[in-house]
Design a protein around this motif. Sequence first.
Motif, mmCIF file in Angstrom:
data_model
loop_
_atom_site.group_PDB
_atom_site.id
_atom_site.type_symbol
_atom_site.label_atom_id
_atom_site.label_comp_id
_atom_site.label_asym_id
_atom_site.label_seq_id
_atom_site.Cartn_x
_atom_site.Cartn_y
_atom_site.Cartn_z
ATOM 1 N N PHE A 45 50.363 -7.668 13.804
ATOM 2 C CA PHE A 45 51.789 -7.942 13.624
ATOM 3 C C PHE A 45 52.115 -9.688 13.857
ATOM 4 N N MET A 46 50.981 -10.207 14.047
ATOM 5 C CA MET A 46 50.862 -11.642 13.871
ATOM 6 C C MET A 46 50.979 -12.135 12.501
ATOM 7 N N LYS A 47 50.832 -11.236 11.291
ATOM 8 C CA LYS A 47 51.032 -11.622 10.078
ATOM 9 C C LYS A 47 49.835 -12.497 9.757
ATOM 10 N N ASP A 48 50.325 -13.798 9.222
ATOM 11 C CA ASP A 48 49.333 -14.650 8.679
ATOM 12 C C ASP A 48 48.742 -15.941 9.526
ATOM 13 N N ASP A 49 49.261 -15.671 11.008
ATOM 14 C CA ASP A 49 48.421 -16.534 11.934
ATOM 15 C C ASP A 49 47.149 -17.105 11.629
ATOM 16 N N TYR A 50 46.510 -15.947 11.856
ATOM 17 C CA TYR A 50 44.931 -16.263 11.802
ATOM 18 C C TYR A 50 44.273 -16.541 10.471
ATOM 19 N N SER A 51 44.997 -16.093 9.028
ATOM 20 C CA SER A 51 44.619 -16.650 7.942
ATOM 21 C C SER A 51 44.819 -18.124 7.890
ATOM 22 N N ASN A 52 45.992 -18.608 8.172
ATOM 23 C CA ASN A 52 46.478 -19.904 8.109
ATOM 24 C C ASN A 52 45.764 -20.975 9.020
ATOM 25 N N ALA A 53 45.004 -20.223 10.186
ATOM 26 C CA ALA A 53 44.097 -21.056 11.150
ATOM 27 C C ALA A 53 42.629 -20.880 10.433
ATOM 28 N N GLY A 54 42.431 -20.300 9.705
ATOM 29 C CA GLY A 54 41.120 -20.019 9.198
ATOM 30 C C GLY A 54 40.176 -19.255 10.098
ATOM 31 N N VAL A 55 40.878 -18.567 10.833
ATOM 32 C CA VAL A 55 39.914 -17.428 11.632
ATOM 33 C C VAL A 55 39.741 -16.141 11.105
ATOM 34 N N PRO A 56 38.584 -15.891 10.892
ATOM 35 C CA PRO A 56 38.016 -14.483 10.291
ATOM 36 C C PRO A 56 38.422 -13.162 11.025
ATOM 37 N N MET A 57 39.712 -13.013 11.627
ATOM 38 C CA MET A 57 39.955 -11.910 11.983
ATOM 39 C C MET A 57 39.934 -10.650 11.298
ATOM 40 N N LEU A 58 39.595 -9.503 11.547
ATOM 41 C CA LEU A 58 39.294 -8.446 10.639
ATOM 42 C C LEU A 58 40.527 -8.417 9.518
ATOM 43 N N THR A 59 41.773 -8.468 10.250
ATOM 44 C CA THR A 59 42.998 -8.352 9.238
ATOM 45 C C THR A 59 42.929 -9.221 7.959
ATOM 46 N N VAL A 60 42.150 -10.382 8.385
ATOM 47 C CA VAL A 60 41.876 -11.456 7.390
ATOM 48 C C VAL A 60 40.853 -11.060 6.248
ATOM 49 N N THR A 61 39.759 -10.600 6.857
ATOM 50 C CA THR A 61 38.609 -10.257 5.954
ATOM 51 C C THR A 61 38.290 -9.175 5.341
ATOM 52 N N HIS A 62 38.994 -8.201 5.957
ATOM 53 C CA HIS A 62 38.863 -6.658 5.413
ATOM 54 C C HIS A 62 40.305 -6.055 5.195
ATOM 55 N N GLY A 63 41.450 -6.758 5.692
ATOM 56 C CA GLY A 63 42.775 -6.303 5.253
ATOM 57 C C GLY A 63 43.346 -5.539 6.700
ATOM 58 N N ARG A 64 44.871 -5.279 6.513
ATOM 59 C CA ARG A 64 45.420 -4.507 7.491
ATOM 60 C C ARG A 64 45.116 -2.888 7.662
ATOM 61 N N ARG A 65 44.769 -2.429 6.135
ATOM 62 C CA ARG A 65 44.546 -0.855 6.108
ATOM 63 C C ARG A 65 43.270 -0.722 6.968
ATOM 64 N N ALA A 66 42.098 -1.604 6.629
ATOM 65 C CA ALA A 66 40.832 -1.266 7.386
ATOM 66 C C ALA A 66 41.226 -1.517 8.766
ATOM 67 N N THR A 67 41.771 -2.716 9.239
ATOM 68 C CA THR A 67 41.824 -2.910 10.474
ATOM 69 C C THR A 67 42.646 -1.422 11.427
ATOM 70 N N ARG A 68 43.432 -0.996 10.605
ATOM 71 C CA ARG A 68 44.093 0.182 11.172
ATOM 72 C C ARG A 68 43.075 1.355 11.614
ATOM 73 N N LYS A 69 42.444 1.634 10.615
ATOM 74 C CA LYS A 69 41.161 2.367 10.807
ATOM 75 C C LYS A 69 40.038 2.249 11.734
ATOM 76 N N HIS A 70 39.829 0.892 11.968
ATOM 77 C CA HIS A 70 39.021 0.303 12.674
ATOM 78 C C HIS A 70 39.518 0.631 14.179
ATOM 79 N N ILE A 71 40.999 0.563 14.331
ATOM 80 C CA ILE A 71 41.501 0.604 15.578
ATOM 81 C C ILE A 71 41.525 2.136 15.926
#
Length: 310
Positions: free
Chosen positions: A194-220
């Motif tokens: 729910f932080m949306k684009d914060d990590y992508s704007n900062a260049g931090v390769p959080m899972l939501t940025v590198t694999h997308g939110r759908r994959a992140t939900r499955k990982h959770i």
Amino acid sequence: MSDLSAIDHGREAGFGDYVQLLKPRVMSLVVFTAMVGLIVAPVPVHPFVAFTAILFIALGGGASGALNMWYDADIDRVMRRTASRPIPAGRVGAGEALALGLALSGISCAMLGLAANWFAGGFLAFTIFFYVVVYTIWLKRRTPQNIVIGGAAGAFPPMIGWAVATGGISVESILMFALIFMWTPPHFWALALFMKDDYSNAGVPMLTVTHGRRATRKHILSYTILLAPFAFALALSSVGGPVVLAAAVVLNALFILGAVRIARRDDAAAEADRYRAEKAFFRFSLAYLFLHFGALLVEHSLTTFGLGGW
């Protein structure tokens, strides 16, 4: 790390700004889990030694926070969640944060060694190193596994508390570590959703940025399911008992249910209700950990009076 010389120091820093550098919210979790590890250990600790040890563990946690803010000031300025922190907001200089973090690191580790034992002091030093160097400097900006591996730093405090009492490590302290270690990824990934684009704007390769939110939900969901066995193992250990087992059953059932709800959602559904389920899961994840460790305290208290334990 980008040049920080352009920071505006128009307002003089107040005491609260330096407290904020220590990440007091994170420190509260460090203090609580370390205190539980110390109290439930089989070796009694003099109250003054226990208080002193927890104080220096807290200072060590604060030192880690200050050093993290020093190094991450460039990306903190980009993220909405962190833009008001003292360094990116221009209230504290990066050099001040670095000096404070290094000073508190040295003081906390040395004093914990003197107050308790040198194994605990060394363990605290290693934890600070792991959080600052391994997680903040090495992993955070390089791999989506940053929070998975780096989460170990936040899982060490109950082991340090246990080491204060016993001078070593045991199965019980490792299980407390494992509970926090497995809890950390779903906790932070829910925040990333729910932080949306914060990590992508900062260049931090959080899972939501590198694999997308759908994959992140499955990982959770996967990590939440894998977390449950460690909770039950801790409940069945020498520091567990009926109270801890009951807490494990209820908390993990609710945690998995929340993860299932998130896994079934898509971005459209999440946007429609402003990520209500993800935010609820994140808030519950905080309660999950505090209640688990709170149950350990209750079990220990009952055991002291011959009413708890196995």
